[in-house]
Design a protein around this motif. Structure first.
Motif, PDB file in Angstrom:
ATOM      1  N   SER A 304       0.692  -1.356   0.263  1.00  0.00           N
ATOM      2  CA  SER A 304       0.143  -0.254  -0.463  1.00  0.00           C
ATOM      3  C   SER A 304       1.116   1.284  -0.461  1.00  0.00           C
ATOM      4  N   GLY A 305       0.337   2.080  -0.504  1.00  0.00           N
ATOM      5  CA  GLY A 305       0.828   3.567  -0.498  1.00  0.00           C
ATOM      6  C   GLY A 305       1.862   4.058  -1.984  1.00  0.00           C
ATOM      7  N   TYR A 589       0.074   3.182   5.524  1.00  0.00           N
ATOM      8  CA  TYR A 589      -0.977   3.462   5.213  1.00  0.00           C
ATOM      9  C   TYR A 589      -2.167   2.456   4.916  1.00  0.00           C
ATOM     10  N   TRP A 590      -2.365   3.068   7.021  1.00  0.00           N
ATOM     11  CA  TRP A 590      -4.284   2.331   7.042  1.00  0.00           C
ATOM     12  C   TRP A 590      -5.076   2.374   6.731  1.00  0.00           C
ATOM     13  N   GLN A 591      -5.478   0.948   5.783  1.00  0.00           N
ATOM     14  CA  GLN A 591      -6.897   1.377   5.340  1.00  0.00           C
ATOM     15  C   GLN A 591      -6.744   2.841   3.768  1.00  0.00           C
ATOM     16  N   GLY A 592      -6.137   2.607   3.304  1.00  0.00           N
ATOM     17  CA  GLY A 592      -5.543   3.755   2.701  1.00  0.00           C
ATOM     18  C   GLY A 592      -5.554   4.928   2.843  1.00  0.00           C
ATOM     19  N   GLN A 593      -5.172   5.395   4.126  1.00  0.00           N
ATOM     20  CA  GLN A 593      -4.780   6.272   4.538  1.00  0.00           C
ATOM     21  C   GLN A 593      -3.101   6.426   5.060  1.00  0.00           C
ATOM     22  N   PRO A 594      -2.588   8.035   5.045  1.00  0.00           N
ATOM     23  CA  PRO A 594      -1.492   7.345   5.748  1.00  0.00           C
ATOM     24  C   PRO A 594      -1.429   8.357   7.278  1.00  0.00           C
ATOM     25  N   ARG A 595      -0.913   7.208   7.852  1.00  0.00           N
ATOM     26  CA  ARG A 595      -0.759   8.513   8.845  1.00  0.00           C
ATOM     27  C   ARG A 595       1.138   8.167   9.640  1.00  0.00           C
TER      28      ARG A 595
END
Length: 610
Positions: A304-305, A589-595
Motif C-alpha cells: 500500500s502507498g 497506509y492504514w486502510q488507504g489513509q497515510p499516518r
C-alpha cells in the motif's frame, strides 16, 4: 517541527552521548551522527540552498558537500550515468551481443537464483524480445547445483543450440565451466559484480566493475545495474550499426528501471551515486505498474502507498527470493517477464506461499541457531558467529545468518550439512569487515571447497571436518577488524524529535533526501522521555505501541521482530511510564489513509540508568 538542539546534542559527538544513553537495551551507545565538520556543512547547505535545517543535517551527516546538495536531492540518471565503455570489456560485450542479435543467433542466459540474478535475467530477456529473440533462461538449483555456472549446465545449453551464453550475477570465478562452454564452440559473456581473483575465466568478455583491472569506479553496482549499463552499450552499438533506421523500434530502456531498482535494493548494495538514481527513477516506473509480474506480486503482498525501498527490500524481494530458496529457481524470472496477467497472478500466489513456507523454516532454524550462537558468544566471544545444523534447508541459511548478524552485531555464518558431511553456508558481515575476501582466502587455503562473494555477504561450501578450521581461520583473519568495527558500533542519531514534530510534512522533507538503504542510511531520531501509553504484541513477533510526549501529543510506533527481545520487553514493561526511544519515521497506509509511524529500533530506560 520541534526539532532542534536538546541536551545531548552538543559540539563533540565523539565524546558525548545522546540523551545520556551509554548502554541501550540493545547494548549500544547513542551518538550524534553529525560531526563538527558536518555541522558547518549543514549550516552552509541550509543557507546556500534554502533548505530546512533537518534536511541540511541529514545531508551533511551523510557526507554530502554543500556544492552537491541540490543535485543530490534530485539524482538524475542522465547526469550520473557513466559512459558504459569505461568498464573493462564493455565494448567487447556490447559488440558480441549486438552480433548475436543481428545474426539471429541462439542466446542463452545463465543467472543466479537470487533477486539480483532474477532481475538481471528479466532485464536481458525483456530487452532481447524487442528483436524477436526468445532466449533460454537457465537458473541453477540451489540445492543440487549450487551457485554459479557448472560444467553440466554449460553442456546442456550448448547441446540445446546456444551460440552465445550470457551469465548474469555470476561467472567471474567459474573458470572450468566456462572453459567447457568455449571448448564446445560457445561464446560466453559474463556480467557480474562479485569480487575477483587474479585468474579470470576464458570468456569472450567479462564485464565486472570489481575486477582488478577495472578503473571505472562503479564497483558499488549490483549485477542488475551492470546489466542495465550493458544494455545501454548494446543499444548504442545497434544504433551505430543502423538497426533502428528502418522499421525496428528502439527499446524503451527507462521503462525497465523498476527491475533495476528491485535488484539494487534487494542485493543491499550502497545506495550512492548511480544506484540512487536507479532506485529513485525505478520507483517512479514501478508506480506506473507497467510490469505485469510486479503488479501481481505487489497486490498479493498487500503493498500500500507509493512504492518505496522498504517495499522492494521487505515485501517484493523476499517473495521473489523464495522461489530460488525453497521452490522452483526460475519462478522469479518467469514472473518478471510474464506478459499474461492470469499467469503472473498464479506465479505471484505460488511465490507468496513459498515465502510463507520459507518464513516457517526460518523461524525453526533461527531458534536452533540462536541457541547455539548464544552459547558460543558467551563462552568465547568469537569474531564471527558460526551456526550449523544437519537438518537445515540450505536455501534459508542466508536469512538465518542475517538475523544472527543483526542480533550479535558481528559477522555471522549459517551452514547446513547434508548426509554426506558437506555443508553449504552463507555469511553476512558488518560495516568495516570484508567477509568475501576472507572466504576466498579460505578456498585458497583448502579449508573451504569453494566460495566467494563481496564485502557484506559471501557463500561457501566445506566438509564437516574442516568446520573448526574455518572458525579458527575467521578468528585469525577477522578478529582485529571485528574488534574495530564493534568499538565504533554506536547507534547514530540524526536528531531529537517529539511526537508533535513527527508529522507528514517532516516525513515528506526526509524523503527528499532519499531513497535510503545500504551506504545511505535512513535517518534515525531519538524520542526523549516519551510515555508508553499503549503496547501490545501483534503479528508474527512484532510489538506495536502508542507513545505520548509531555505536551500530550501522540505517535504510533512499531518494533518489528521485537517480541521476546530486549526492545520488546522494554515497551511491554514500560506501559504508563517514560522511556527514551529511537527509530525511523515513515508513513503507514492504514486502510488507504497515510499516518505517521515510527519504526522503533532501540530504547533505553532512564529509571534503570541506561
Amino acid at each position: 517541527m520541534k526539532l532542534g538542539a536538546m541536551d545531548g546534542f552538543r559540539e563533540d559527538p565523539a565524546t558525548r552521548t545522546v540523551l545520556g544513553v551509554e548502554r541501550s537495551v540493545n547494548g549500544r551507545v547513542w551518538r550524534e551522527r553529525l560531526d563538527a565538520r558536518g555541522a558547518l556543512w549543514a549550516e552552509a547547505i541550509s543557507q546556500r540552498h534554502g533548505l530546512p535545517d533537518i534536511i541540511a543535517r541529514v545531508l551533511a551527516a551523510r557526507g554530502v558537500d554543500p556544492d552537491q546538495a541540490e543535485g543530490f536531492l534530485e539524482p538524475r540518471l542522465k547526469a550520473l550515468m557513466p559512459d558504459p565503455s569505461r568498464l573493462t570489456d564493455m565494448d567487447l560485450a556490447a559488440e558480441r551481443i549486438a552480433d548475436a542479435i543481428m545474426a539471429g543467433e541462439r542466446i542463452a542466459i545463465f543467472a543466479d537464483y537470487d533477486v539480483d540474478g532474477a532481475t538481471s535475467a528479466a532485464l536481458m530477456v525483456r530487452f532481447l524480445r524487442n528483436f524477436g529473440q526468445d532466449p533460454q533462461v537457465y537458473i541453477p538449483d540451489r540445492l543440487t547445483e549450487g551457485y554459479g555456472p557448472n560444467v553440466g549446465a554449460m553442456r546442456a545449453l550448448a547441446n540445446g543450440g546456444a551460440q552465445l551464453i550470457v551469465t548474469l550475477d555470476c561467472g567471474t570465478t567459474s573458470i572450468e565451466p566456462l572453459a567447457e562452454a568455449v571448448s564446445l564452440g560457445v561464446d560466453v559473456v559474463v556480467l557480474d559484480h562479485h569480487q575477483t581473483g587474479e585468474e579470470l575465466p576464458p570468456a569472450r568478455a567479462l564485464v565486472n566493475p570489481n575486477r582488478q583491472d577495472d578503473l571505472s569506479g562503479e564497483g558499488h553496482l549490483a549485477a542488475v545495474g551492470v546489466t542495465f549499463l550493458t544494455l545501454v552499450a548494446v543499444n548504442r552499438e545497434l544504433r551505430r550499426r543502423g538497426t533502428y533506421s528502418g522499421h525496428q523500434k528502439e527499446p524503451d530502456l527507462l521503462a525497465l528501471l523498476d527491475l533495476v531498482a528491485l535488484g539494487t535494493v534487494a542485493d543491499v548494495v550502497p545506495l550512492l551515486g548511480l544506484n540512487r538514481a536507479y532506485v529513485r527513477q525505478g520507483l517512479s516506473v514501478l508506480a506506473q505498474r507497467g510490469n505485469i509480474g510486479l503488479t501481481a506480486l505487489s497486490a498479493i503482498a498487500r503493498m500500500s502507498g507509493p512504492p518505496s525501498p522498504y517495499h522492494l527490500g521487505f515485501l517484493l524481494g523476499p517473495r521473489i527470493n523464495a522461489g530460488g530458496r525453497i521452490g522452483e529457481p526460475g519462478l522469479g524470472v518467469s514472473l518478471l517477464t510474464a506478459t499474461d496477467p492470469a499467469l503472473a497472478e498464479r506465479i505471484a500466489v505460488q511465490l507468496d506461499q513459498l515465502n510463507s513456507e520459507r518464513q516457517a523454516m526460518e523461524a525453526e532454524m533461527l531458534e536452533a541457531a540462536d541457541a547455539r550462537a548464544a552459547v558460543e558468544v558467551a563462552q568465547s566471544d568469537p569474531a564471527v558467529v558460526v551456526a550449523h545444523g544437519d537438518d537445515w534447508h540450505m536455501g534459508v541459511v542466508g536469512v538465518v545468518a542475517s538475523r544472527l548478524k543483526e542480533k550479535y552485531r558481528r559477522p555471522a555464518c549459517a551452514i547446513a550439512f547434508n548426509a554426506d558431511g558437506v555443508g553449504t553456508g552463507s555469511g553476512r558481515s558488518v560495516s568495516g569487515v570484508d567477509l568475501g575476501r576472507v572466504v576466498r582466502r579460505a578456498v585458497e587455503e583448502g579449508i573451504a571447497i569453494k566460495g566467494g562473494g563481496h564485502v557484506m555477504a559471501a557463500g561457501l561450501s566445506l566438509r564437516r571436518e574442516r568446520l573448526n578450521d574455518l572458525k579458527a581461520f575467521f578468528e585469525t583473519e577477522l578478529a582485529a577488524d571485528v574488534r574495530s568495527a564493534r568499538a565504533v558500533d554506536a547507534l547514530s542519531i540524526d536528531g531529537p524529535l517529539t511526537a508533535a514534530g513527527a508529522n507528514a510534512d517532516l516525513v515528506s522533507l526526509i524523503e527528499r533526501a532519499g531513497p535510503y538503504g545500504s551506504g545511505h542510511p535512513q535517518p534515525i531520531f531519538a524520542l526523549p522521555a516519551h510515555r508508553v501509553a499503549y503496547a501490545e504484541p501483534v503479528g508474527k513477533g512484532h510489538v506495536r505501541c502508542t507513545l505520548a510526549a509531555g505536551d500530550g501529543s501522540k505517535l504510533k510506533g512499531i518494533a518489528f521482530r521485537a517480541l521476546g527481545e530486549p526492545l520488546g520487553d522494554l515497551l511491554l514493561s514500560a506501559r504508563g511510564r517514560a522511556v527514551h526511544l529511537a527509530g525511523t519515521l515513515g508513513l503507514d497506509y492504514w486502510q488507504g489513509q497515510p499516518r505517521v509511524q515510527i519504526r522503533l529500533i532501540d530504547g533505553a530506560d532512564p529509571v534503570a540508568g541506561r
